[in-house]
Each structure stands twice: as C-alpha cells, then as structure tokens.
Design a protein around this motif. Structure first.
Motif, PDB file in Angstrom:
ATOM      1  N   HIS A 154      20.713  16.002 -26.717  1.00  0.00           N
ATOM      2  CA  HIS A 154      21.219  17.451 -26.752  1.00  0.00           C
ATOM      3  C   HIS A 154      19.979  18.199 -25.968  1.00  0.00           C
ATOM      4  N   ASN A 155      18.665  17.932 -25.866  1.00  0.00           N
ATOM      5  CA  ASN A 155      17.839  18.485 -25.239  1.00  0.00           C
ATOM      6  C   ASN A 155      18.046  18.283 -23.782  1.00  0.00           C
ATOM      7  N   ARG A 156      18.256  17.358 -23.048  1.00  0.00           N
ATOM      8  CA  ARG A 156      18.551  17.171 -21.615  1.00  0.00           C
ATOM      9  C   ARG A 156      19.860  17.934 -21.336  1.00  0.00           C
ATOM     10  N   GLN A 157      20.884  17.847 -21.919  1.00  0.00           N
ATOM     11  CA  GLN A 157      21.978  18.513 -21.655  1.00  0.00           C
ATOM     12  C   GLN A 157      21.726  20.175 -21.681  1.00  0.00           C
ATOM     13  N   THR A 158      21.214  20.508 -22.765  1.00  0.00           N
ATOM     14  CA  THR A 158      20.937  21.930 -22.937  1.00  0.00           C
ATOM     15  C   THR A 158      19.822  22.324 -21.581  1.00  0.00           C
ATOM     16  N   MET A 159      18.912  21.787 -21.430  1.00  0.00           N
ATOM     17  CA  MET A 159      17.995  21.987 -20.313  1.00  0.00           C
ATOM     18  C   MET A 159      18.553  22.223 -19.072  1.00  0.00           C
ATOM     19  N   TYR A 160      19.673  21.156 -18.870  1.00  0.00           N
ATOM     20  CA  TYR A 160      20.347  21.201 -17.652  1.00  0.00           C
ATOM     21  C   TYR A 160      21.334  22.291 -17.317  1.00  0.00           C
ATOM     22  N   LEU A 161      21.592  22.767 -18.393  1.00  0.00           N
ATOM     23  CA  LEU A 161      22.591  24.079 -18.560  1.00  0.00           C
ATOM     24  C   LEU A 161      21.701  25.166 -18.189  1.00  0.00           C
ATOM     25  N   ILE A 162      20.643  25.118 -18.703  1.00  0.00           N
ATOM     26  CA  ILE A 162      19.554  26.410 -18.664  1.00  0.00           C
ATOM     27  C   ILE A 162      19.170  26.493 -17.122  1.00  0.00           C
ATOM     28  N   PHE A 163      18.825  25.187 -16.762  1.00  0.00           N
ATOM     29  CA  PHE A 163      18.531  25.224 -15.005  1.00  0.00           C
ATOM     30  C   PHE A 163      19.764  25.709 -14.235  1.00  0.00           C
ATOM     31  N   THR A 164      20.692  25.422 -14.709  1.00  0.00           N
ATOM     32  CA  THR A 164      21.989  25.807 -13.925  1.00  0.00           C
ATOM     33  C   THR A 164      22.143  27.388 -13.905  1.00  0.00           C
ATOM     34  N   SER A 165      21.804  27.832 -15.111  1.00  0.00           N
ATOM     35  CA  SER A 165      21.969  29.455 -15.131  1.00  0.00           C
ATOM     36  C   SER A 165      20.798  30.285 -14.124  1.00  0.00           C
ATOM     37  N   ARG A 166      20.241  29.519 -13.529  1.00  0.00           N
ATOM     38  CA  ARG A 166      19.328  30.322 -12.659  1.00  0.00           C
ATOM     39  C   ARG A 166      20.206  30.734 -11.247  1.00  0.00           C
ATOM     40  N   LYS A 167      21.339  30.498 -11.164  1.00  0.00           N
ATOM     41  CA  LYS A 167      22.371  30.963 -10.290  1.00  0.00           C
ATOM     42  C   LYS A 167      23.087  32.271 -10.675  1.00  0.00           C
ATOM     43  N   THR A 168      23.119  32.392 -11.954  1.00  0.00           N
ATOM     44  CA  THR A 168      23.553  33.702 -12.611  1.00  0.00           C
ATOM     45  C   THR A 168      22.554  34.931 -12.429  1.00  0.00           C
ATOM     46  N   ASN A 169      23.215  36.018 -12.957  1.00  0.00           N
ATOM     47  CA  ASN A 169      22.428  37.392 -13.141  1.00  0.00           C
ATOM     48  C   ASN A 169      21.505  37.568 -14.233  1.00  0.00           C
ATOM     49  N   ASN A 170      21.713  36.671 -15.232  1.00  0.00           N
ATOM     50  CA  ASN A 170      21.271  36.506 -16.551  1.00  0.00           C
ATOM     51  C   ASN A 170      20.623  35.188 -16.690  1.00  0.00           C
ATOM     52  N   PRO A 171      19.803  34.439 -16.085  1.00  0.00           N
ATOM     53  CA  PRO A 171      19.360  33.158 -16.142  1.00  0.00           C
ATOM     54  C   PRO A 171      18.729  32.950 -17.592  1.00  0.00           C
ATOM     55  N   LEU A 172      18.810  31.917 -18.173  1.00  0.00           N
ATOM     56  CA  LEU A 172      17.862  31.455 -19.350  1.00  0.00           C
ATOM     57  C   LEU A 172      16.452  30.638 -19.093  1.00  0.00           C
ATOM     58  N   HIS A 173      15.936  30.736 -19.986  1.00  0.00           N
ATOM     59  CA  HIS A 173      14.410  30.065 -19.870  1.00  0.00           C
ATOM     60  C   HIS A 173      14.560  29.049 -21.114  1.00  0.00           C
ATOM     61  N   CYS A 174      13.061  28.000 -20.936  1.00  0.00           N
ATOM     62  CA  CYS A 174      13.072  27.170 -22.000  1.00  0.00           C
ATOM     63  C   CYS A 174      11.556  26.832 -22.053  1.00  0.00           C
ATOM     64  N   ILE A 175      11.255  26.527 -23.156  1.00  0.00           N
ATOM     65  CA  ILE A 175       9.846  25.906 -23.400  1.00  0.00           C
ATOM     66  C   ILE A 175       9.930  24.612 -24.095  1.00  0.00           C
ATOM     67  N   SER A 176       9.465  23.542 -23.683  1.00  0.00           N
ATOM     68  CA  SER A 176       9.571  21.971 -24.266  1.00  0.00           C
ATOM     69  C   SER A 176       8.163  22.101 -25.130  1.00  0.00           C
ATOM     70  N   LEU A 177       8.561  21.828 -26.373  1.00  0.00           N
ATOM     71  CA  LEU A 177       7.204  21.510 -27.375  1.00  0.00           C
ATOM     72  C   LEU A 177       7.176  20.130 -28.049  1.00  0.00           C
ATOM     73  N   GLY A 178       6.153  19.910 -28.300  1.00  0.00           N
ATOM     74  CA  GLY A 178       6.042  18.633 -28.835  1.00  0.00           C
ATOM     75  C   GLY A 178       4.283  18.132 -28.771  1.00  0.00           C
ATOM     76  N   THR A 279       1.611  22.175 -26.266  1.00  0.00           N
ATOM     77  CA  THR A 279       1.655  21.803 -27.457  1.00  0.00           C
ATOM     78  C   THR A 279       1.371  22.853 -28.448  1.00  0.00           C
ATOM     79  N   GLN A 280       0.895  24.035 -27.826  1.00  0.00           N
ATOM     80  CA  GLN A 280       0.723  25.336 -28.767  1.00  0.00           C
ATOM     81  C   GLN A 280       1.712  26.164 -28.915  1.00  0.00           C
ATOM     82  N   GLU A 281       2.473  25.869 -29.892  1.00  0.00           N
ATOM     83  CA  GLU A 281       3.796  27.076 -29.982  1.00  0.00           C
ATOM     84  C   GLU A 281       3.332  28.502 -30.389  1.00  0.00           C
TER      85      GLU A 281
END
Length: 522
Positions: A154-178, A279-281
């Motif tokens: 799930h994470n890798r697919q979601t991250m790939y789509l978020i990275f793809t959104s950079r080409k749109t006018n409203n890009p998404l962002h993500c933070i990997s936590l653990g 690591t620090q949410e």
C-alpha cells in the motif's frame, strides 16, 4: 594557434615568441582577463646559449590597455624584439583567450542544464500501451515490486501516486514514519528511482536561506526529496509555505554596480511535491498536517521479506535486468504524462467519516488523491473541452474513487487516531501478544522482556496510553501489586470498520445514483 590540451598550461607559439598561459583562465569575471604569462623567444631565433633560457613571467589583465602597453615595451626590451611584433602578438593572444573563454562558458552552461530524455518511438508506444491497460493501478504496483521495492504494497503504491501528483496544479506530499533502521529512507529512495532524474531534487542538508536562491521557476512541478527532516529543520518554514501557497518570497538588500542600495524580492514559484522521512512524528506536526503520513511496516513478515531479498542479492540470484527494465518503463510512463485539468463530478457527494481529525485539510487531501489517480489514468479518459474557456479536461470515474478509498483507508485511519503512529504500533503488538498468550493483563517487566522494548520507550508509551484511556492500571487481588489491562481490545478494528463503511456507503450511493440517471436517459 592556442593549445589548451593542458588546462593548467595553455601554449600559444607564434613565429617569433613562445607564450604559455600558466594556470589557465578564470570564468567568473568577464569584465577582466587576468592571466599569468610566460614569454620567451623561440629557440631557433636565440642568438646565444644564455638567451635560450631567458624567460619573462608576468601577471597581467589583458583588458587593461595601460598594463598591456607597459608589458609590450618590457617584452621588446628584455627579449630584444620589435614592439610592433610584441603588441600584435598580445592582441592576437587576447582574442584567442577571449574566444576560448566563451566556449568554456557555453559548455559549463550546457552541463548545468537539466537533462531531458527524448523517448524513442518504441519507448513511447510501450509506455502508452501500459497506461491504457486494464487494472492499471495493480499492474503498476506489480511493476514497482519488480523494480526492487520489497513489501509495503500500500505504501509504495500510495507514494508513487503522490510523486506523480507533482505534475498537477495541486501536488500531494508525504512523510514516511517509523523507528530507526526500519527502511524509511530506503523506501522513499527506491520509489523515487521510478521518477525521472530531471523531475526531482534530492536534499540531505539545506541552509536556512537556500530555498530562496533557486531560480524563479527551477522548482516548478518538481519532487523535493528530503532524506531526513532533522537535517532540513532550518528550511521547514519556507518548505511549508511552498506547500501551502505554492510560492515563497524573501526581501533582501542589494547593492548594484554603482554602489546604490536597493531592496529586491527573491521569489521561487511552485507548486512542488515534498517527501521526507523522520522518526519524530510529534515534532513535525505542522508539516505532517500538510502531508500523507505513511507508516513503515515493522512486522516480522516484512523483516523476513527484506532479509530474503538481501540473501538472494548476496547469492547473485536476482535478475537485475528485469529490475532495470521495470524502473525504466515506469520512468517513461512518468515522462509521457501531460499536464491536464481533472474534474471530479462526484466531489459534492463525497464525505469523510466523522471520526477524522482536522477534516478540512484531510478532505482536501482526499479529493486531491482521487484527482491524482484520475490524472495517472489520463490515457484511459476521453478528453473534453470547456466551451466557455476552451480548456481541456478529463473526468473522475467512480472506479477512481473506489481505488482511492482502498489506498487511503490506512491514511484516514491514522488521521482518526488520538495517539501517535509509533504508540499505535506498540498497542497493536501488545494486543497480539496478549491474544496469543490468552492474557488480559500485563506488567512492564513482562512486555520489556517479550517485546524487546527499552524501559524509557515503554514508559512513554504507557503514559500516552493512560492519558488517552487506552489502558488502565489495576491492582492484583492476591499480590496487591499493580499491572495494566487494555480498556477495549476491539477499538481499532471498530474504528477501521466505521471508516470503511462510511467510504463504501458513499460509493454505493454514487453507483446507485449513476445507475438511476442512466435508466432515466434510456
């Protein structure tokens, strides 16, 4: 002819003189041409043995006429040669060095220009065929796995789509936590390998003002990758502004060539897509509110998958060519995605579950994520034209919403939780341990021993769980000692079911409404 074979010792032999330019030439100050020259007569023209070793060395600005004239007379006097010959030689040398410097500047400028790969007809056809294939998201996820990203479906697919959104006018962002060492940076870097090099900016450490000195449009529609948010703490504020306002501006004082002090504005345009790891949410809450929070899978099953992959790699049993082909195909897919507006005709009927915290920003992220999926499927959508503006657009389908719900449920679940992700992971491991051992109570010593947790970490978890009423302290009747028990074992499952039901009910209403509309048309 100017011989530049040795960059630190150019040679310029003429009919009468042998000249060397020691140390080459500098490219940073075009208003001057300061060089160090070594001048001597050609050996064939020397009249004595001593004059063969007579060399004149001098530092000079060849654009300074007074210096050149003095040096001309010095050459004529010292080397016993006519001033007209010396003057003409220096003029020819200046012209040759000037032309060479312009060539070097042009090469340097070309080397700093971003690389853009031109796809061949075969590569373009292959990428378009892939984007038009059925069940595109699942096939993309499989290809991501073939490229070397292990687990984290799930994470890798979601991250790939978020990275793809950079080409749109409203890009998404993500933070990997653990927690430390579980592969946050590894996952981000492996998925980022599927994005073309010209579309991403990788950052390890940045100074406080670094973002303001990018060229105005240098970051537009770029993916900004931050290896560790701790290393970019000084730029988190401008980064947040770039995420929210899609531009940042700084006013600085500048002196022009006449010495006049002026106020100038440094502006950097977005939009950008930002990805980082930490690591620090709780420390980066302001950044977390603007981003999708992706919690790394720390399960034993994921550990086994990664270790098995490492063993196969060490044994030379991985097919590296297949991994490279998968990466290149996904990169080419990214390259042929074109900017186009996405309209979601169902947006007014989409509702988030009531349990989600900060629903305003989360609702915006939810709608943007659906748009990102539609944007990725642009080769499967009919392009329409707005009759008033002439703008082309594509529309979201109910299938896009269903796929978005499947991927985003974990994100919404975390957004609905009252405790941090690390504490939630601990609580779920604790529940699994108690269930496996058929227990309802536990002690700190027991949990530290069996779940291998440090005392200070466990104390922090317990304080948070006690404060939010997820566990309670009880006294044993026999020993009169204290232990803990979980208040509601099924609370997280119930929350997940509630969110899942809310999303599914919404999609069901849309499907029913669409079916009814079609039947009325018929």
């Amino acid at each position: 002819m100017l011989n530049t074979t040795n960059p630190n010792n150019y040679a310029y032999p003429t009919k009468h003189l042998d000249i060397h330019i020691l140390g080459g030439i500098k490219l940073n100050k075009l208003e001057s041409l300061r060089v160090t020259l070594s001048v001597q007569k050609l050996k064939s023209q020397n009249t004595s043995t001593s004059s063969a070793y007579h060399i004149l060395r001098h530092s000079i600005d060849l654009y300074n006429d007074n210096q050149v004239e003095k040096f001309t007379r010095k050459i004529a006097e010292r080397l016993e040669i006519g001033t007209s010959i010396a003057r003409r030689t220096l003029q020819d040398l200046t012209k040759a060095l000037e032309n060479h410097r312009f060539l070097l500047l042009e090469k340097e400028q070309q080397s700093h220009q971003p690389f853009y790969k031109e796809l061949s007809a075969t590569e373009e056809k292959q990428a378009i065929t892939f984007l038009r294939s059925k069940d595109l998201l699942n096939k993309t996820n499989q290809l991501i796995g073939q490229s070397g990203v292990i687990g984290e479906d799930h994470n890798r697919q979601t991250m790939y789509l978020i990275f793809t959104s950079r080409k749109t006018n409203n890009p998404l962002h993500c933070i990997s936590l653990g927690s430390s060492g579980v592969g946050k940076t590894h996952l981000q870097s492996k998925v980022a390998e599927l994005i073309p090099e010209e579309d991403k900016v990788e950052i390890t450490v940045l100074s406080a003002n670094a973002f303001y000195y990018f060229n105005r449009t240098e970051l537009q529609h770029k993916l900004i990758l931050i290896e560790d948010l701790d290393g970019a703490e000084s730029v988190l504020y401008p980064l947040r502004e770039l995420q929210s306002k899609k531009r940042i501006t700084k006013t600085v004082v500048h002196k022009d060539t006449k010495g006049t002090t002026k106020t100038i504005h440094l502006t950097v345009e977005g939009p950008v897509s930002v990805a980082g790891c930490t690591t620090q949410e709780s420390i980066y809450e302001d950044n977390s509110n603007r981003s999708f929070l992706l919690y790394i899978d720390e399960s034993e099953e994921q550990d086994n998958k990664i270790m098995q992959y490492q063993r196969r790699a060490s044994a030379g049993k991985l097919n590296e060519q297949d991994e490279i082909k998968a990466r290149e195909l996904l990169k080419n897919v990214q390259r042929i995605l074109k900017p186009i507006k996405v309209i979601n005709p169902f947006a007014e009927y989409l509702e988030l579950p009531k349990s989600v915290f900060k629903p305003r920003r989360t609702n915006s992220h939810y709608l943007q994520f659906i748009e990102a999926i539609t944007f990725y499927k642009q080769y499967q959508r009919e392009q329409q034209v707005n009759e008033e503006t002439g703008e082309e657009f594509i529309e979201t389908s109910i299938e896009d919403i269903q796929e978005a719900n499947e991927l985003i449920i974990d994100v919404l679940l975390r957004k609905s939780d009252t405790i941090t992700g690390a504490c939630r992971n601990h609580l779920e491991r604790l529940k699994a341990y108690l269930k496996a051992n058929n227990q309802t109570t536990f002690t700190n010593a027991e949990i530290r021993r069996h779940l291998r947790i440090k005392e200070s970490t466990l104390r922090n978890y317990n304080n948070q769980l006690l404060l939010e009423d997820y566990i309670r302290r009880i006294k044993k009747s026999k020993t009169k000692s204290y232990c803990f028990e979980i208040v509601d074992v099924n609370e997280y499952t119930n929350l997940k079911n509630h969110i899942d039901k809310a999303l599914n009910d919404c999609v069901s209403r849309l499907s029913t409404s669409q079916t009814a509309s079609k039947s009325q048309v018929v």
